[in-house]
Scaffold this motif. Structure first.
Motif: not given
Length: 206
Positions: A181-187, A192-193
């Motif tokens: 759920l870290d949107e900086s890594r996985y928007p 990417a998600l």
């Protein structure tokens, strides 16, 4: 069966239309979860036995869900804007947060012709009813999430008009321990998600 240390929960099941052999198999699945779940609040299940639209549909079970918004009075340990299956929320809160609803609704297909209800091994092309019930009750207890991959894109499903995570989603991690759920890594949405959700590197931690 190995009993989880200290596990104890009471399940109250209301059966609708179940023949005796299906009810007995359903109860065996309930008894497994009784020995592996800890809750001081009884877990109420509505179980319906009826013919479904497709003969090949086995059945389904799911939880009623609850969430808290900013400013709501909420028990300790609950995040805002997260969906909690009500049985899990009740267990965490130590009380029944909504006495007007059951915790889990379950429906199974009376029109399916290849159920196996007994204690022995299922025959060829038979489906063990107790195993299917055990699986579906798992979702009803809280093993359910909103993270999804579809058409090359990863995102959150919309529930109650908003794309919000379930409590189970909070535990999803990549191989380095970073939250899915870290949107900086996985928007959200993003490829990417989607890659994370369909990879062999996603796990549950916490």
């Amino acid at each position: 069966m190995v009993k989880a240390r200290g596990a104890s929960a009471e399940f109250i099941v209301v059966y609708d239309g179940f023949p005796a052999e299906a009810r007995a198999a359903f109860q065996r699945a309930v008894d497994v979860w009784t020995d592996h779940v800890v809750s001081s609040v009884p877990i109420r299940v509505s179980a319906v036995w009826e013919e479904l639209d497709s003969e090949n549909t086995l059945g389904a079970a799911g939880p009623f869900i609850v969430r808290f918004e900013e400013g709501d009075a909420r028990p300790p340990g609950f995040d805002v804007d997260v969906w909690y299956p009500i049985a899990l929320a009740n267990a965490r809160a130590g009380r029944d947060l909504d006495t007007g609803i059951v915790d889990i609704e379950a429906t199974f297909n009376s029109g399916f012709s290849r159920w196996h209800f007994g204690l022995g091994e299922p025959g060829p092309n038979e489906f063990d009813f107790a195993t299917v019930v055990l699986h579906e009750l798992t979702h009803g207890l809280g093993f359910i999430g909103a993270l999804t991959a579809d058409g090359g894109t990863g995102t959150l499903l919309v529930n109650g008009g908003r794309a919000l995570p379930f409590a189970f989603d909070l535990l999803a991690r990549d191989c380095e321990g970073n939250p899915a759920l870290d949107e900086s890594r996985y928007p959200r949405p993003s490829d990417a998600l989607e890659m994370l959700l369909t990879s062999q590197t996603l796990y549950i931690g916490g």
